[in-house]
Enzyme design. Structure first.
Site, PDB file in Angstrom:
ATOM      1  N   HIS A  95       0.868  -1.197   0.000  1.00  0.00           N
ATOM      2  CA  HIS A  95       0.000   0.000   0.000  1.00  0.00           C
ATOM      3  C   HIS A  95       0.893   1.231   0.000  1.00  0.00           C
ATOM      4  CE1 HIS A  95      -3.753   2.135   1.911  1.00  0.00           C
ATOM      5  NE2 HIS A  95      -3.048   2.975   1.165  1.00  0.00           N
TER       6      HIS A  95
ATOM      7  N   HIS B 237       1.372   4.886  -2.395  1.00  0.00           N
ATOM      8  CA  HIS B 237       1.018   5.753  -3.525  1.00  0.00           C
ATOM      9  C   HIS B 237       2.315   6.370  -4.041  1.00  0.00           C
ATOM     10  CE1 HIS B 237      -3.300   5.630  -2.428  1.00  0.00           C
ATOM     11  NE2 HIS B 237      -2.792   5.425  -1.228  1.00  0.00           N
TER      12      HIS B 237
ATOM     13  N   HIS C 252      -9.472   1.165  -1.250  1.00  0.00           N
ATOM     14  CA  HIS C 252      -9.402   1.798   0.065  1.00  0.00           C
ATOM     15  C   HIS C 252     -10.810   1.727   0.676  1.00  0.00           C
ATOM     16  CE1 HIS C 252      -5.610   3.378  -1.275  1.00  0.00           C
ATOM     17  NE2 HIS C 252      -5.468   4.206  -0.253  1.00  0.00           N
TER      18      HIS C 252
ATOM     19  N   GLU D  57     -11.022   3.651   6.052  1.00  0.00           N
ATOM     20  CA  GLU D  57      -9.921   4.505   6.542  1.00  0.00           C
ATOM     21  C   GLU D  57     -10.580   5.598   7.393  1.00  0.00           C
ATOM     22  OE1 GLU D  57      -7.879   6.761   3.505  1.00  0.00           O
ATOM     23  OE2 GLU D  57      -6.197   7.280   4.825  1.00  0.00           O
TER      24      GLU D  57
ATOM     25  N   ASP E  23       1.933   3.976   2.782  1.00  0.00           N
ATOM     26  CA  ASP E  23       0.910   4.863   2.204  1.00  0.00           C
ATOM     27  C   ASP E  23       1.536   6.018   1.412  1.00  0.00           C
ATOM     28  OD1 ASP E  23      -1.710   5.460   1.640  1.00  0.00           O
ATOM     29  OD2 ASP E  23      -2.228   6.247   3.608  1.00  0.00           O
ATOM     30  N   ASP E  24       1.892   7.104   2.098  1.00  0.00           N
ATOM     31  CA  ASP E  24       2.489   8.287   1.454  1.00  0.00           C
ATOM     32  C   ASP E  24       3.678   8.727   2.306  1.00  0.00           C
ATOM     33  OD1 ASP E  24       0.290   8.961  -0.650  1.00  0.00           O
ATOM     34  OD2 ASP E  24      -0.791   8.644   1.231  1.00  0.00           O
TER      35      ASP E  24
HETATM   36  N1  ADE Z   1      -4.356   8.875  -1.849  1.00  0.00           N
HETATM   37  C1  ADE Z   1      -3.115   8.945  -1.348  1.00  0.00           C
HETATM   38  N2  ADE Z   1      -3.114   8.592  -0.059  1.00  0.00           N
HETATM   39  C2  ADE Z   1      -4.396   8.271   0.266  1.00  0.00           C
HETATM   40  C3  ADE Z   1      -5.029   7.823   1.437  1.00  0.00           C
HETATM   41  N3  ADE Z   1      -4.373   7.621   2.577  1.00  0.00           N
HETATM   42  N4  ADE Z   1      -6.362   7.614   1.402  1.00  0.00           N
HETATM   43  C4  ADE Z   1      -7.049   7.825   0.283  1.00  0.00           C
HETATM   44  N5  ADE Z   1      -6.493   8.245  -0.849  1.00  0.00           N
HETATM   45  C5  ADE Z   1      -5.170   8.461  -0.874  1.00  0.00           C
HETATM   46 ZN    ZN Z   2      -3.607   4.829   0.561  1.00  0.00          ZN
END
Ligand code: ADE
Ligand code: ZN
Length: 337
Positions: free
Chosen positions: A18, A20, A198, A201, A279-280
Site C-alpha cells: 500500500h 502511492h 481503500h 480509513e 501509504d504516502d
Molecule cells: N491517496 C493517497 N493517499 C491516500 C489515502 N491515505 N487515502 C485515500 N487516498 C489516498
Molecule cells: Zn492509501
C-alpha cells in the site's frame, strides 16, 4: 528473542502493498522538479514544505498531495520519482512492492497516460534488474471523480495491461461509497485485473462490506474500521482477507489519536491478515522501517509479530507463487540467523 532494534527492522525483509507513488515525492525532489519544469510552488523552502505537512484529516492531506503532484510532467519525472522510492526500498530491504499510481491526477492536467505509465514502469523494470526488487503496479481510480471518468481511465489502460496488474480506489472516502464504482470494477475484473480498494480509513465498516460484496476486491486498503463490527471481523478472519494497514498515515491523518491507541496488533493477534505499509511516506514521516519501528516504540511489537506481519504480506501479495516461495525463504533465513 532479543529486543528489536532499528537495524533489525531495517534489515528485516519486507513487502510493501500500500504505497502511492505520488506520496513518495520528497520535498527535495519537489523543488528539483519544479525548477526543471518551471512550475510555481506555494512554498519558498524545504523547511516551509515540511511545516505544511500537518493534517487534520484525509482531505487536508489530499489538497497538498494533489498540489505537489503538479510538478510531475515528463516521463523522466515519473521515472525519477519511482527510482528514488525504489532506492529507499533497497536501503530498507523492501524486496517486493505493489505501488499505486493515480492516472487521473495527471491526465486531468494534460499529461498523457503513457507518459505516466512508461516512466513508472521503466523504473520498476530497472529495479528488478539492478536492485532485485520485484513489483506489481496498481492503477487507482479517484473516487471523488465520476464513474465515467474511471471508465475512461480503464479504457486508456488497455494497451498497458502487460505492466498494470490491478486496479484500486483511493482519494476522498466519505460520501464516495464503493457502490459508485460497481460498473468499472466489473469491467476491470473482466479485463483480468486484480481488484483492491481503500475502505474503512475514514469511512464506516459498511464501506468494507460493500468493497467485498459489491466490488469483489481481493484486498482492503486500510480497513481499520472493521474493528467496530464483530461480524465483519469474523468474516475477515474466516476468509483471511488481507488489510493493508498504514500506521504512520493513520496517526498523521488523525484516524487514531496516537500510535499507542492503534489497533493493528490487536487485529493481528485476533487472526486478521493485517500487513504494514507506508501509504504516502514523504508526507507521513517514514517509510517501511519507520512504520515497523513506530509499532515497536508505541505498542511493543515483538519479533514474532513482526515476522507474522511480513508473512501476511507475502500471502497477500500478487507475486507469482515461485516468487512468494523466494520471499518466504529470504524471511526464514533472516529470522533463523
Ligand atoms: N491517496 C493517497 N493517499 C491516500 C489515502 N491515505 N487515502 C485515500 N487516498 C489516498
Ligand atoms: Zn492509501
Amino acid at each position: 528473542m532479543s529486543e528489536i532494534s532499528y537495524n533489525w527492522l531495517k534489515e528485516l525483509p519486507k513487502i510493501e502493498l500500500h504505497l502511492h507513488i505520488e506520496g513518495t515525492l520528497e520535498p527535495e525532489l519537489l523543488f528539483k522538479l519544479a525548477k526543471r519544469n518551471s512550475a510555481q510552488l506555494p512554498f519558498n523552502s524545504i523547511d516551509e514544505v515540511k511545516k505544511a505537512y500537518q493534517f487534520s484529516n484525509l482531505q487536508d492531506f489530499l489538497d497538498i498531495y494533489y498540489q505537489g503532484a503538479e510538478v510531475l510532467l515528463l516521463k523522466q519525472d515519473f521515472y525519477d520519482l519511482t527510482w528514488a522510492y525504489l532506492l529507499m526500498c533497497k536501503e530498507q530491504n523492501v524486496i517486493h512492492v505493489e505501488p499505486f499510481f493515480d492516472p487521473q491526477t495527471h491526465t486531468s492536467r494534460g499529461v498523457p497516460f503513457e507518459t505516466v505509465v512508461n516512466g513508472i514502469s521503466e523504473a520498476l523494470v530497472d529495479a528488478k534488474e539492478k536492485l532485485g526488487i520485484t513489483s506489481r503496479l496498481i492503477m487507482c481510480f479517484l473516487r471523488h471523480l465520476s464513474e465515467e471518468s474511471a471508465i475512461e481511465t480503464l479504457k486508456s489502460s488497455k494497451q498497458f495491461s502487460d505492466v498494470i496488474y490491478g486496479v484500486g480506489l483511493d482519494s476522498a472516502e466519505m460520501g464516495n461509497p464503493p457502490e459508485k464504482f460497481v460498473n468499472v470494477f466489473n469491467q476491470a475484473k473482466d479485463m483480468g485485473y486484480k481488484l483492491v480498494a481503500h475502505a474503512g480509513e475514514e469511512g464506516p465498516a459498511s464501506y468494507i462490506w460493500s468493497s467485498l460484496d459489491v466490488l469483489n476486491v481481493q484486498r482492503i486498503d486500510h480497513g481499520i474500521r472493521a474493528i467496530d463490527d464483530p461480524d465483519l471481523m469474523l468474516r475477515l478472519i474466516e476468509t483471511q482477507m488481507p488489510l493493508t494497514i498504514c500506521p504512520l498515515s493513520n496517526v498523521k491523518l488523525r484516524v487514531f489519536d496516537n500510535m499507542a491507541s492503534h489497533t493493528i496488533l490487536d487485529m493481528l493477534d485476533l487472526g486478521v491478515c493485517v500487513t504494514v505499509n507506508s501509504d504516502d511516506p514523504s508526507y507521513f514521516g517514514g517509510y517501511m522501517t519507520e512504520n515497523f519501528l513506530a509499532l515497536y516504540d508505541s505498542l511493543g511489537l515483538t519479533k514474532d509479530q513482526a515476522t507474522r506481519l511480513v508473512k501476511n504480506s507475502i500471502d497477500a501479495s500478487f507475486a507469482k507463487e515461485s516468487r512468494k516461495k523466494e520471499l518466504y525463504n529470504l524471511l526464514q533465513t533472516y529470522i533463523s540467523d
